[in-house]
Design a protein around this motif. Sequence first.
Motif, PDB file in Angstrom:
ATOM      1  N   VAL A 100       0.488  -1.587   0.165  1.00  0.00           N
ATOM      2  CA  VAL A 100      -0.254   0.078  -0.074  1.00  0.00           C
ATOM      3  C   VAL A 100       0.222   1.011  -0.323  1.00  0.00           C
ATOM      4  N   ALA A 101       0.832   2.177  -0.910  1.00  0.00           N
ATOM      5  CA  ALA A 101       1.276   3.087  -1.048  1.00  0.00           C
ATOM      6  C   ALA A 101       0.229   4.480  -0.638  1.00  0.00           C
ATOM      7  N   SER A 102       1.396   5.795  -0.525  1.00  0.00           N
ATOM      8  CA  SER A 102      -0.057   6.645  -0.055  1.00  0.00           C
ATOM      9  C   SER A 102      -0.059   7.400  -1.548  1.00  0.00           C
ATOM     10  N   PRO A 103      -0.822   8.864  -1.999  1.00  0.00           N
ATOM     11  CA  PRO A 103      -0.911   8.649  -2.905  1.00  0.00           C
ATOM     12  C   PRO A 103       0.053   9.639  -3.922  1.00  0.00           C
ATOM     13  N   ASP A 104       1.450  10.072  -3.653  1.00  0.00           N
ATOM     14  CA  ASP A 104       2.313   9.735  -4.610  1.00  0.00           C
ATOM     15  C   ASP A 104       3.484   8.907  -4.218  1.00  0.00           C
ATOM     16  N   GLY A 105       3.150   7.555  -3.834  1.00  0.00           N
ATOM     17  CA  GLY A 105       3.499   6.178  -4.526  1.00  0.00           C
ATOM     18  C   GLY A 105       4.584   5.899  -3.042  1.00  0.00           C
ATOM     19  N   THR A 106       4.518   6.664  -2.222  1.00  0.00           N
ATOM     20  CA  THR A 106       5.863   6.497  -1.513  1.00  0.00           C
ATOM     21  C   THR A 106       5.272   5.023  -0.407  1.00  0.00           C
ATOM     22  N   LEU A 107       5.670   4.280  -0.540  1.00  0.00           N
ATOM     23  CA  LEU A 107       5.142   2.792  -0.132  1.00  0.00           C
ATOM     24  C   LEU A 107       5.353   2.778   1.440  1.00  0.00           C
ATOM     25  N   ILE A 108       3.676   2.600   2.272  1.00  0.00           N
ATOM     26  CA  ILE A 108       3.750   2.571   3.704  1.00  0.00           C
ATOM     27  C   ILE A 108       3.637   1.189   4.396  1.00  0.00           C
ATOM     28  N   ALA A 109       2.903   0.252   3.695  1.00  0.00           N
ATOM     29  CA  ALA A 109       2.419  -0.924   4.285  1.00  0.00           C
ATOM     30  C   ALA A 109       2.938  -2.082   3.673  1.00  0.00           C
ATOM     31  N   ILE A 110       3.584  -3.174   3.230  1.00  0.00           N
ATOM     32  CA  ILE A 110       3.588  -4.252   2.392  1.00  0.00           C
ATOM     33  C   ILE A 110       2.892  -5.792   3.585  1.00  0.00           C
ATOM     34  N   ASN A 111       3.023  -6.728   2.380  1.00  0.00           N
ATOM     35  CA  ASN A 111       2.836  -7.382   3.158  1.00  0.00           C
ATOM     36  C   ASN A 111       4.058  -8.843   3.037  1.00  0.00           C
ATOM     37  N   THR A 112       3.709 -10.780   3.820  1.00  0.00           N
ATOM     38  CA  THR A 112       4.234 -11.043   3.905  1.00  0.00           C
ATOM     39  C   THR A 112       5.207 -11.773   2.455  1.00  0.00           C
ATOM     40  N   GLY A 113       4.543 -11.406   1.637  1.00  0.00           N
ATOM     41  CA  GLY A 113       4.485 -12.156  -0.159  1.00  0.00           C
ATOM     42  C   GLY A 113       5.360 -11.046  -0.112  1.00  0.00           C
ATOM     43  N   PHE A 114       5.794  -9.573  -0.613  1.00  0.00           N
ATOM     44  CA  PHE A 114       6.245  -8.310  -0.779  1.00  0.00           C
ATOM     45  C   PHE A 114       7.445  -9.062   0.121  1.00  0.00           C
ATOM     46  N   ASN A 115       7.926  -9.229   1.329  1.00  0.00           N
ATOM     47  CA  ASN A 115       8.587  -9.239   1.693  1.00  0.00           C
ATOM     48  C   ASN A 115       9.490 -10.751   1.262  1.00  0.00           C
ATOM     49  N   ARG A 116       9.260 -11.845   1.448  1.00  0.00           N
ATOM     50  CA  ARG A 116       9.759 -12.647   0.900  1.00  0.00           C
ATOM     51  C   ARG A 116      10.128 -12.173  -1.063  1.00  0.00           C
ATOM     52  N   LEU A 117       9.552 -11.481  -1.848  1.00  0.00           N
ATOM     53  CA  LEU A 117       9.948 -11.600  -2.912  1.00  0.00           C
ATOM     54  C   LEU A 117      11.173 -10.286  -3.322  1.00  0.00           C
ATOM     55  N   THR A 118      11.107  -9.143  -2.371  1.00  0.00           N
ATOM     56  CA  THR A 118      12.563  -8.248  -2.120  1.00  0.00           C
ATOM     57  C   THR A 118      13.133  -8.132  -0.633  1.00  0.00           C
ATOM     58  N   GLY A 119      12.822  -8.872  -0.477  1.00  0.00           N
ATOM     59  CA  GLY A 119      13.882  -9.008   1.163  1.00  0.00           C
ATOM     60  C   GLY A 119      13.927  -7.855   1.316  1.00  0.00           C
TER      61      GLY A 119
END
Length: 389
Positions: A100-119
């Motif tokens: 989930v990102a703010s309107p300007d695109g800054t990430l503010i929350a991720i799930n475990t899948g995002f953590n596994r994919l990007t580290g």
Amino acid sequence: MQQGSRLPIVLKIGFVIFVVEGLIMAGLAAIDISNARLAALADAALLTLVSSYWICQWVIRPYVQERDQAEDDLVRYTAEMENLRLASLVIDDGGDAVAVASPDGTLIAINTGFNRLTGYTADEIVRRKQHMFNTGSHSAAFYKSLWHTVSVTGKWQGEMWLPHRGGTIFPAWVSVTSLYNSDRSAHRRLIRVSDVTSGKKAQELKWRHANFDHITGLPNRFMFLDRLQWSLKQARQLERPLTLILVDIDQFHHVNEMHGLAVGDQLLKAVGERLVAAVGATDTVARLGEDGYGLILGELKDAASREQLAQSLLEKLAEPYELDGAIFKLTASIGVSVYPDDGANVHCLLKVATQAREDAKEMGGNALVGSFKDKEVLETESLAKFLAS
């Protein structure tokens, strides 16, 4: 809630009573009170003021405290609901990475899948203020185009190279969806990411990068030559003409020098879109180089049709381009060759069209050069000249 609003109303009322009481005492002291009745009235007034103060303490103060507590509860409830909303947005869904990102695109929350994919962990994402739409893996024009699409339409999907915490980058399929407030202003950007490093999507991605231009999305030179060879084979079998058009944008390097590569890339994309809109669905439009395009047309059966189309291309490309409120004007040099009149193979057709395009440039640009007479007409004119000589 601001600290100033927490000052109890009872203290304010008490202060007013204190001031009023002082004024009354001062007034009575300034008057020679000899009348016992007047003194009794003064005592009664003071008693009323003091009683009012304690009534405020016992009755109004609990109400004010209850109101302040309710406002605090509302603030906490709103924050908790926002946290729950974010949690529901990034819940694991089929193994895909979700952020989930703010309107300007800054990430503010991720799930475990995002953590596994990007580290990256959620804390690292928030601390780094990672911007989803500018990872540094693509050109500035790519990110500007992506962000413009998200801002205008509220969504975007496509291929991106994303960074991994280990320092590498990897190909991914990214889908962006906007969530809005009641006033239609952007509230959040929901981002889903699928790894395409392996499998069918990876093969498609690799094939697309090899055959299509990443700025315009048009076929590149490699794909263009392959289609030209195939189209020429079809033309021979069906015994019909094939038209090859080469287009160069005049003095395009000045655009990059004066306005930057990002603006130049947007104009190249706009030129490609105009060319595609001007030809048939079965025709080919490709980007061949920095400012060059190639068109393969199989439905033009006579010289008049070829000349009419080439002239319309020249006019459409010369119409103003509007980008971010700025107006740009471009012109083009166009060269045309035709199978079988100008050659029977790819090499001959390209050679004739290239020379025609260069001749158009030498004419000052904004011009087209090509043979726009049918073979029978040329043969008749040639015979007439021979007989007249």
